[in-house]
Design a protein around this motif. Structure first.
Motif, mmCIF file in Angstrom:
data_model
loop_
_atom_site.group_PDB
_atom_site.id
_atom_site.type_symbol
_atom_site.label_atom_id
_atom_site.label_comp_id
_atom_site.label_asym_id
_atom_site.label_seq_id
_atom_site.Cartn_x
_atom_site.Cartn_y
_atom_site.Cartn_z
ATOM 1 N N ARG A 18 0.836 -1.215 0.000
ATOM 2 C CA ARG A 18 0.000 0.000 0.000
ATOM 3 C C ARG A 18 0.869 1.263 0.000
ATOM 4 N NH1 ARG A 18 -2.690 -3.071 3.790
ATOM 5 N NH2 ARG A 18 -4.577 -4.006 2.981
ATOM 6 N N LEU A 19 1.914 1.253 0.822
ATOM 7 C CA LEU A 19 2.824 2.408 0.862
ATOM 8 C C LEU A 19 3.492 2.622 -0.493
ATOM 9 C CD1 LEU A 19 4.540 1.871 4.334
ATOM 10 C CD2 LEU A 19 2.967 3.709 3.706
ATOM 11 N N ALA A 20 3.923 1.540 -1.113
ATOM 12 C CA ALA A 20 4.565 1.647 -2.424
ATOM 13 C C ALA A 20 3.584 2.173 -3.463
ATOM 14 C CB ALA A 20 5.126 0.284 -2.846
ATOM 15 N N ALA A 21 2.352 1.677 -3.441
ATOM 16 C CA ALA A 21 1.352 2.094 -4.434
ATOM 17 C C ALA A 21 1.024 3.579 -4.305
ATOM 18 C CB ALA A 21 0.089 1.255 -4.282
ATOM 19 N N GLU A 22 1.038 4.101 -3.088
ATOM 20 C CA GLU A 22 0.758 5.526 -2.882
ATOM 21 C C GLU A 22 1.811 6.417 -3.523
ATOM 22 O OE1 GLU A 22 0.391 6.098 1.333
ATOM 23 O OE2 GLU A 22 -1.508 4.998 1.433
ATOM 24 N N LYS A 23 2.990 5.895 -3.751
ATOM 25 C CA LYS A 23 4.091 6.681 -4.311
ATOM 26 C C LYS A 23 4.098 6.693 -5.839
ATOM 27 C CE LYS A 23 7.012 5.652 -0.336
ATOM 28 N NZ LYS A 23 8.233 4.983 0.134
ATOM 29 N N VAL A 24 3.242 5.882 -6.463
ATOM 30 C CA VAL A 24 3.246 5.760 -7.917
ATOM 31 C C VAL A 24 2.045 6.508 -8.492
ATOM 32 C CG1 VAL A 24 3.186 4.139 -9.855
ATOM 33 C CG2 VAL A 24 4.401 3.519 -7.759
ATOM 34 N N GLU A 25 2.308 7.360 -9.465
ATOM 35 C CA GLU A 25 1.247 8.140 -10.093
ATOM 36 C C GLU A 25 0.402 7.268 -11.012
ATOM 37 O OE1 GLU A 25 2.343 11.823 -11.974
ATOM 38 O OE2 GLU A 25 4.004 12.089 -10.596
ATOM 39 N N ASN A 26 -0.847 7.654 -11.170
ATOM 40 C CA ASN A 26 -1.781 7.061 -12.125
ATOM 41 C C ASN A 26 -2.227 5.636 -11.810
ATOM 42 O OD1 ASN A 26 -1.777 9.385 -13.811
ATOM 43 N ND2 ASN A 26 0.161 8.719 -14.684
ATOM 44 N N VAL A 27 -1.984 5.172 -10.603
ATOM 45 C CA VAL A 27 -2.410 3.823 -10.242
ATOM 46 C C VAL A 27 -2.833 3.810 -8.785
ATOM 47 C CG1 VAL A 27 -0.115 2.985 -9.554
ATOM 48 C CG2 VAL A 27 -1.809 1.377 -10.419
ATOM 49 N N ARG A 28 -3.821 2.960 -8.486
ATOM 50 C CA ARG A 28 -4.194 2.754 -7.092
ATOM 51 C C ARG A 28 -4.692 1.328 -6.957
ATOM 52 N NH1 ARG A 28 -9.773 3.424 -6.071
ATOM 53 N NH2 ARG A 28 -10.886 4.130 -7.900
ATOM 54 N N LEU A 29 -4.635 0.835 -5.755
ATOM 55 C CA LEU A 29 -5.119 -0.515 -5.505
ATOM 56 C C LEU A 29 -6.612 -0.549 -5.760
ATOM 57 C CD1 LEU A 29 -3.055 -1.347 -2.321
ATOM 58 C CD2 LEU A 29 -2.656 -2.140 -4.648
ATOM 59 N N TYR A 30 -7.040 -1.583 -6.415
ATOM 60 C CA TYR A 30 -8.450 -1.722 -6.794
ATOM 61 C C TYR A 30 -9.275 -2.006 -5.563
ATOM 62 C CZ TYR A 30 -12.568 -3.488 -9.233
ATOM 63 O OH TYR A 30 -13.834 -3.690 -9.690
ATOM 64 N N GLU A 31 -10.341 -1.249 -5.397
ATOM 65 C CA GLU A 31 -11.177 -1.393 -4.219
ATOM 66 C C GLU A 31 -12.391 -2.251 -4.480
ATOM 67 O OE1 GLU A 31 -11.896 2.637 -3.160
ATOM 68 O OE2 GLU A 31 -9.786 3.023 -2.824
ATOM 69 N N GLY A 32 -12.541 -2.722 -5.691
ATOM 70 C CA GLY A 32 -13.663 -3.590 -6.006
ATOM 71 C C GLY A 32 -14.965 -2.836 -6.027
ATOM 72 N N GLY A 33 -16.030 -3.576 -6.215
ATOM 73 C CA GLY A 33 -17.331 -2.963 -6.323
ATOM 74 C C GLY A 33 -18.079 -2.918 -5.008
ATOM 75 N N SER A 34 -17.433 -3.364 -3.927
ATOM 76 C CA SER A 34 -18.178 -3.409 -2.671
ATOM 77 C C SER A 34 -18.376 -2.004 -2.136
ATOM 78 C CB SER A 34 -17.454 -4.272 -1.636
ATOM 79 O OG SER A 34 -16.233 -3.689 -1.270
ATOM 80 N N GLY A 35 -19.610 -1.647 -1.971
ATOM 81 C CA GLY A 35 -19.929 -0.335 -1.437
ATOM 82 C C GLY A 35 -20.565 -0.503 -0.077
ATOM 83 N N GLY A 36 -21.203 0.513 0.367
ATOM 84 C CA GLY A 36 -21.920 0.434 1.629
ATOM 85 C C GLY A 36 -20.995 0.328 2.822
ATOM 86 N N LEU A 37 -21.572 -0.158 3.887
ATOM 87 C CA LEU A 37 -20.856 -0.227 5.158
ATOM 88 C C LEU A 37 -19.668 -1.188 5.108
ATOM 89 C CD1 LEU A 37 -20.763 0.822 8.004
ATOM 90 C CD2 LEU A 37 -22.368 -0.960 8.681
ATOM 91 N N MET A 38 -19.830 -2.336 4.458
ATOM 92 C CA MET A 38 -18.733 -3.303 4.387
ATOM 93 C C MET A 38 -17.549 -2.734 3.605
ATOM 94 S SD MET A 38 -19.250 -5.885 6.207
ATOM 95 C CE MET A 38 -17.984 -6.979 5.626
ATOM 96 N N GLY A 39 -17.828 -2.067 2.493
ATOM 97 C CA GLY A 39 -16.757 -1.453 1.718
ATOM 98 C C GLY A 39 -16.049 -0.374 2.501
ATOM 99 N N PHE A 40 -16.825 0.410 3.254
ATOM 100 C CA PHE A 40 -16.254 1.456 4.088
ATOM 101 C C PHE A 40 -15.365 0.852 5.167
ATOM 102 C CE2 PHE A 40 -16.644 4.230 7.874
ATOM 103 C CZ PHE A 40 -16.018 5.352 7.365
ATOM 104 N N ALA A 41 -15.842 -0.212 5.818
ATOM 105 C CA ALA A 41 -15.070 -0.865 6.882
ATOM 106 C C ALA A 41 -13.789 -1.478 6.327
ATOM 107 C CB ALA A 41 -15.917 -1.944 7.560
ATOM 108 N N LYS A 42 -13.871 -2.096 5.160
ATOM 109 C CA LYS A 42 -12.665 -2.671 4.553
ATOM 110 C C LYS A 42 -11.654 -1.574 4.233
ATOM 111 C CE LYS A 42 -14.580 -6.842 2.519
ATOM 112 N NZ LYS A 42 -14.858 -7.562 1.278
ATOM 113 N N GLY A 43 -12.141 -0.434 3.767
ATOM 114 C CA GLY A 43 -11.245 0.672 3.469
ATOM 115 C C GLY A 43 -10.554 1.193 4.712
ATOM 116 N N LEU A 44 -11.295 1.273 5.817
ATOM 117 C CA LEU A 44 -10.711 1.768 7.068
ATOM 118 C C LEU A 44 -9.669 0.809 7.625
ATOM 119 C CD1 LEU A 44 -13.744 3.223 9.038
ATOM 120 C CD2 LEU A 44 -11.881 4.472 7.972
ATOM 121 N N THR A 45 -9.957 -0.477 7.551
ATOM 122 C CA THR A 45 -9.053 -1.461 8.144
ATOM 123 C C THR A 45 -7.972 -1.907 7.183
ATOM 124 O OG1 THR A 45 -10.475 -3.302 7.470
ATOM 125 C CG2 THR A 45 -10.855 -2.361 9.659
ATOM 126 N N GLY A 46 -8.140 -1.608 5.899
ATOM 127 C CA GLY A 46 -7.160 -2.056 4.922
ATOM 128 C C GLY A 46 -7.249 -3.547 4.667
#
Length: 145
Positions: A18-46
């Motif tokens: 995750r730290l390495a990906a933050e340093k690279v332009e034009n790319v980010r880790l795919y967060e998938g299609g999960s939205g809602g509370l579960m997606g939010f919780a996964k984002g917070l906890t990594g």
């Protein structure tokens, strides 16, 4: 030197990716299609298990005292900006992951497989904000006496 075994958990390697990906332009880790509370919780906890997978073997010491380095391999799922050169961007990410992992853990990185799962819209450039003096009308310069 005191003998003992050091084990680095997979979660640490995931944080390094995750730290390495933050340093690279034009790319980010795919967060998938999960939205809602579960997606939010996964984002917070990594803890988005499908985005980064880690395979590792820990460093070991044989009977002669020879230490073999630990090895790690990764599979990442990413999204890339639609106006970026995908091969160049992915190679930059791969190099950043290898550099970060080797710098922090001294593990040998055997491979970094990257799945481009999505294209993102290009980042919108912020419109220039008009200078305050251009938008403000000049105050009346006549003084009451």
């Amino acid at each position: 030197m005191i003998q003992g075994k050091t084990i680095i958990c997979e979660e640490v390697f995931m944080q390094l990716v995750r730290l390495a990906a933050e340093k690279v332009e034009n790319v980010r880790l795919y967060e998938g299609g999960s939205g809602g509370l579960m997606g939010f919780a996964k984002g917070l906890t990594g803890k988005n298990g499908s985005t980064i997978s880690v395979e590792k073997t820990d460093a070991e010491m044989d009977e002669n005292g020879t230490v073999t380095k630990g090895h790690a391999a990764f599979t990442l799922k990413v999204s890339v900006c639609c106006d970026a050169n995908i091969p160049e961007t992915i190679e930059n990410l791969r190099e950043a992951v290898v550099k970060e992992v080797m710098k922090i853990t001294d593990f040998v990185v055997d491979k970094v497989d990257i799945v481009v799962a999505r294209l993102d819209e290009p980042a919108k450039e912020a419109e220039p904000v008009a200078k305050a003096e251009e938008t403000e009308k000049p105050a009346d310069s006549t003084e009451n006496q």
